[in-house]
Write an enzyme that holds these catalytic residues in place. Sequence first.
Site, mmCIF file in Angstrom:
data_model
loop_
_atom_site.group_PDB
_atom_site.id
_atom_site.type_symbol
_atom_site.label_atom_id
_atom_site.label_comp_id
_atom_site.label_asym_id
_atom_site.label_seq_id
_atom_site.Cartn_x
_atom_site.Cartn_y
_atom_site.Cartn_z
ATOM 1 N N GLY A 20 31.645 59.345 29.918
ATOM 2 C CA GLY A 20 31.083 58.012 30.094
ATOM 3 C C GLY A 20 29.697 58.068 29.512
ATOM 4 O O GLY A 20 28.841 58.767 30.029
ATOM 5 N N THR A 21 29.444 57.383 28.477
ATOM 6 C CA THR A 21 28.605 57.894 27.397
ATOM 7 C C THR A 21 27.733 56.838 26.768
ATOM 8 O O THR A 21 28.053 55.661 26.829
ATOM 9 C CB THR A 21 29.543 58.451 26.300
ATOM 10 O OG1 THR A 21 30.200 59.569 26.793
ATOM 11 C CG2 THR A 21 28.850 58.813 25.039
ATOM 12 N N THR A 22 26.684 57.302 26.100
ATOM 13 C CA THR A 22 26.009 56.490 25.081
ATOM 14 C C THR A 22 25.895 57.344 23.822
ATOM 15 O O THR A 22 25.315 58.430 23.861
ATOM 16 C CB THR A 22 24.615 56.052 25.538
ATOM 17 O OG1 THR A 22 24.717 55.362 26.787
ATOM 18 C CG2 THR A 22 23.990 55.116 24.506
#
EC number: 3.4.25.1
Length: 219
Positions: A20-22
Site C-alpha cells: 500500500g504505496t506511493t
Amino acid sequence: MLRAGAPTAGSFRTKEVHTGTTIMAVEFDGGVVVGSDSRVSAGEAVVNRVFDKLSPLHQRIFCALSGSAADAQAIADMAAYQLELHGLELEEPPLVLAAANVVKNISYKYREDLLAHLIVAGWDQREGGQVYGTMGGMLIRQPFTIGGSGSSYIYGYVDAAYKPGMTSEECRRFTTNAITLAMNRDGSSGGVIYLVTITVAGVDHRVILGDELPKFYDE
C-alpha cells in the site's frame, strides 16, 4: 487478554501482503528520478517498514512496485529475466520502451491473476530519460507519473508543482515532497523514501530517513 474483534496472530495469515504505496517517477533532461515510500502491510499490520519498492529491470532501467507485493515482484522478476535475454541477443542494453512493453505484456497477460501496478523508468541512448505507466496493460509515456494508494492525495500538488525543464536536484526535491505529503495522509504509505536517479553516468541510490523528511505546516 484479547479484546473482542482484535486481530490475532492467526488472522494475519489470510491477509494478502500489499505494498500500500506511493510511487513516482519524473523525467528531466538527461535522466529520470524514481521514488517510493517503504511501508508494506498485511491487513491492519505493517509487516515491513523499510521495503525497497524500486526494483532494477536492467542496468539503467528500474520499475516502481505497487499492489500485491508478491505479484508486483513476480512481474518485475519475469521482466528482468526477459530483458537479460533480450540484451544478450542484441549484444546491447535494451531500450526503456522495450522494458515497458515487456512489463505491460506480462501485466495484461496475467491481469486476472495478478494485482499490481508498475511504473517503468530509465535511460537509454536513443531517447534519454523516459517514464512509462503500465496500469492494466496500458502503456503511456509521461513527463511524470504517480501511483499507489497514496497517489490519490497528491494529484493536486504534483499538477501544480511540476515544471518542465527541472534539473535532477529539483526532480528529487519534487519527488521527495510529493511522497512525503502522501505518507502524511495515506495510512498505507510510510517509512523512509527511496530515490533512484538514472543518467548516462549510472545509477544513484539515496535513502531519506524519517527525521530527514521535509516538514509541512499541517504536521
